[in-house]
Structures are given as structure tokens and as C-alpha cells.
Scaffold this motif. Sequence first.
Motif, mmCIF file in Angstrom:
data_model
loop_
_atom_site.group_PDB
_atom_site.id
_atom_site.type_symbol
_atom_site.label_atom_id
_atom_site.label_comp_id
_atom_site.label_asym_id
_atom_site.label_seq_id
_atom_site.Cartn_x
_atom_site.Cartn_y
_atom_site.Cartn_z
ATOM 1 N N ARG A 8 -3.181 -7.727 10.158
ATOM 2 C CA ARG A 8 -2.440 -7.726 8.953
ATOM 3 C C ARG A 8 -3.345 -7.736 7.694
ATOM 4 N N ARG A 9 -4.506 -8.047 7.694
ATOM 5 C CA ARG A 9 -5.336 -8.206 6.502
ATOM 6 C C ARG A 9 -5.826 -6.648 6.316
ATOM 7 N N TYR A 10 -6.062 -6.112 7.409
ATOM 8 C CA TYR A 10 -6.547 -4.548 7.626
ATOM 9 C C TYR A 10 -5.567 -3.858 6.935
ATOM 10 N N HIS A 11 -4.287 -3.874 7.367
ATOM 11 C CA HIS A 11 -3.115 -2.970 6.795
ATOM 12 C C HIS A 11 -2.836 -3.223 5.550
ATOM 13 N N LEU A 12 -2.890 -4.697 4.957
ATOM 14 C CA LEU A 12 -2.679 -4.959 3.432
ATOM 15 C C LEU A 12 -3.683 -4.238 2.743
ATOM 16 N N VAL A 13 -4.994 -4.128 3.016
ATOM 17 C CA VAL A 13 -6.191 -3.741 2.280
ATOM 18 C C VAL A 13 -6.143 -2.218 2.208
ATOM 19 N N LEU A 14 -5.683 -1.621 3.576
ATOM 20 C CA LEU A 14 -5.777 -0.059 3.589
ATOM 21 C C LEU A 14 -4.578 0.291 2.913
ATOM 22 N N GLY A 15 -3.623 -0.541 2.977
ATOM 23 C CA GLY A 15 -2.121 0.011 2.365
ATOM 24 C C GLY A 15 -2.479 -0.022 0.694
ATOM 25 N N LEU A 16 -3.075 -0.995 0.088
ATOM 26 C CA LEU A 16 -3.460 -0.934 -1.126
ATOM 27 C C LEU A 16 -4.301 0.617 -1.438
ATOM 28 N N PHE A 17 -5.312 0.848 -0.710
ATOM 29 C CA PHE A 17 -6.102 2.129 -0.891
ATOM 30 C C PHE A 17 -5.193 3.281 -0.778
ATOM 31 N N ILE A 18 -4.351 3.164 0.214
ATOM 32 C CA ILE A 18 -3.474 4.301 0.325
ATOM 33 C C ILE A 18 -2.433 4.419 -0.904
ATOM 34 N N ILE A 19 -2.100 3.489 -1.285
ATOM 35 C CA ILE A 19 -1.173 3.490 -2.573
ATOM 36 C C ILE A 19 -2.078 3.901 -3.749
ATOM 37 N N GLY A 20 -3.328 3.488 -4.017
ATOM 38 C CA GLY A 20 -4.040 3.897 -4.970
ATOM 39 C C GLY A 20 -4.200 5.547 -4.914
ATOM 40 N N LEU A 21 -4.524 6.008 -3.710
ATOM 41 C CA LEU A 21 -4.527 7.572 -3.458
ATOM 42 C C LEU A 21 -3.380 8.237 -3.944
ATOM 43 N N ILE A 22 -2.176 7.821 -3.670
ATOM 44 C CA ILE A 22 -0.937 8.321 -3.748
ATOM 45 C C ILE A 22 -0.860 8.354 -5.376
ATOM 46 N N LEU A 23 -0.862 7.042 -5.858
ATOM 47 C CA LEU A 23 -0.778 6.830 -7.478
ATOM 48 C C LEU A 23 -1.702 7.850 -8.280
ATOM 49 N N SER A 24 -2.840 7.975 -7.812
ATOM 50 C CA SER A 24 -4.031 8.778 -8.500
ATOM 51 C C SER A 24 -3.314 10.405 -8.191
ATOM 52 N N HIS A 88 -4.816 14.692 -3.215
ATOM 53 C CA HIS A 88 -4.640 13.228 -2.979
ATOM 54 C C HIS A 88 -3.688 12.642 -2.006
ATOM 55 N N ILE A 89 -2.612 13.034 -2.289
ATOM 56 C CA ILE A 89 -1.317 12.684 -1.430
ATOM 57 C C ILE A 89 -1.614 13.194 0.030
ATOM 58 N N MET A 90 -2.300 14.392 0.285
ATOM 59 C CA MET A 90 -2.498 14.570 1.704
ATOM 60 C C MET A 90 -3.498 13.994 2.115
ATOM 61 N N ILE A 91 -4.588 13.271 1.548
ATOM 62 C CA ILE A 91 -5.674 12.529 1.907
ATOM 63 C C ILE A 91 -5.183 11.186 2.397
ATOM 64 N N ALA A 92 -4.138 10.710 1.485
ATOM 65 C CA ALA A 92 -3.357 9.581 1.748
ATOM 66 C C ALA A 92 -2.753 9.592 3.375
ATOM 67 N N VAL A 93 -1.846 10.860 3.501
ATOM 68 C CA VAL A 93 -1.489 11.109 4.886
ATOM 69 C C VAL A 93 -2.194 10.856 6.095
ATOM 70 N N PHE A 94 -3.477 11.440 5.858
ATOM 71 C CA PHE A 94 -4.717 11.231 7.056
ATOM 72 C C PHE A 94 -5.017 9.988 7.220
ATOM 73 N N PHE A 95 -4.999 8.985 6.070
ATOM 74 C CA PHE A 95 -5.215 7.541 6.437
ATOM 75 C C PHE A 95 -4.097 6.858 6.931
ATOM 76 N N ILE A 96 -2.855 7.402 6.612
ATOM 77 C CA ILE A 96 -1.547 6.643 7.448
ATOM 78 C C ILE A 96 -1.706 7.352 8.916
ATOM 79 N N LYS A 111 -15.110 6.090 7.626
ATOM 80 C CA LYS A 111 -16.257 6.434 7.117
ATOM 81 C C LYS A 111 -16.288 7.779 6.311
ATOM 82 N N VAL A 112 -15.646 8.915 6.572
ATOM 83 C CA VAL A 112 -15.396 9.797 5.857
ATOM 84 C C VAL A 112 -15.059 9.650 4.613
ATOM 85 N N GLY A 113 -13.931 8.704 4.447
ATOM 86 C CA GLY A 113 -13.365 8.038 3.058
ATOM 87 C C GLY A 113 -14.483 7.696 2.394
#
Length: 170
Positions: A8-24, A88-96, A111-113
Motif C-alpha cells: 500500500r505504501r509502495y503504491h501510494l509513493v509510486l502513484g505520486l511519482f507517476i502522477i508527477g510524471l503525467i502532470l509534467s 513524459h506520459i509514456m515513461i509513466a506508462v512504463f512505471f504503471i 533503477k533506470v528511473g
Amino acid sequence: MSKAALLRRYHLVLGLFIIGLILSGLTAFPLLHELRLMASWLGIQHHAEYASHGGLSFWIGYVWHGLEVTQAQFPFVAYGTDWLAFGHIMIAVFFIAGPWRDPLPNAWVLKVGLFACAAVAPLALICGAVRCIPLYWRLVDCSFGLFGALPLLYCLHLVRQMSAGTSRNS
């Protein structure tokens, strides 16, 4: 901490990162509108009056002026920032598709990120100097790499904890 709580904690933090990528990415589409808005907040009424300002106001006005002139004469140049947004959006897709769905075997994506986050600083400092970007703005750009690395480092830490819990339960 249980594996479910770690996940749950992992998904929360990674989700914030993904949202940041998409918003960027999404903010790269309306650059001219964003600069007009920022310039009005800084008291710049017309893009051609940037030279009468100093510091950040000068820089924002100067960039606004450049984009206005470029948009009027060479609108196809904005296609480059459209591709930046798409990237940016496609990179977010890789994280998803990878680490979000299956964290342990896809830790390599984190690690690549992290490598990409570390590469932001030399790119901003070298290319920014070549393109005459003020140092303070290059440092702002560098901060994106730093702030992007923090959640990824934490996610890797959580992956290690989940992996240790899995190996103990085997």
C-alpha cells in the motif's frame, strides 16, 4: 510491517511519482498560456516589455517573448514540446505496466528511473549553459531530478523489504 502494508505504501509513493510524471508532461502542451499567466502574476503586461524587468521577471518575460515570436512565425517548433509531453506520459506508462503491477521483478525500472533522475543534473547544467539558461533556472531544473529520485529510492527500499519478507516466508 506486513507485505500488504508495504505494498500500500509502495503504491501510494509510486502513484505520486507517476502522477508527477503525467502532470509534467501535460504542462508541456500549454506552454504559451502558462507563460502568459505567469507573466501577468509578475506584472508583465506585454511580452515585448521583458527588458524593463529584472531577475525572474526578466527571464519569464524573455521566454514568453521568445515563445510568442516563435509561435507567430514558426508554430511547428512547439511540436518539439508536444513530443516532450508525450515522452513524459509514456515513461509513466512504463512505471504503471511494470513496477506498479509487479514490484519485485520490475525493480529494475525503478533503477533506470533513478539513473534518469541523476542524468537530469548534467543535462541541465551543460545544455542549459550552452542555451544561455540562467544558472538559477538550471538549478530549478536539477531539482526535478532530485525530487524525482526521492520517491524512487523509497520505493526501492520498500521493494527490498517486500523481497526480504517473501524470502523469509518461503
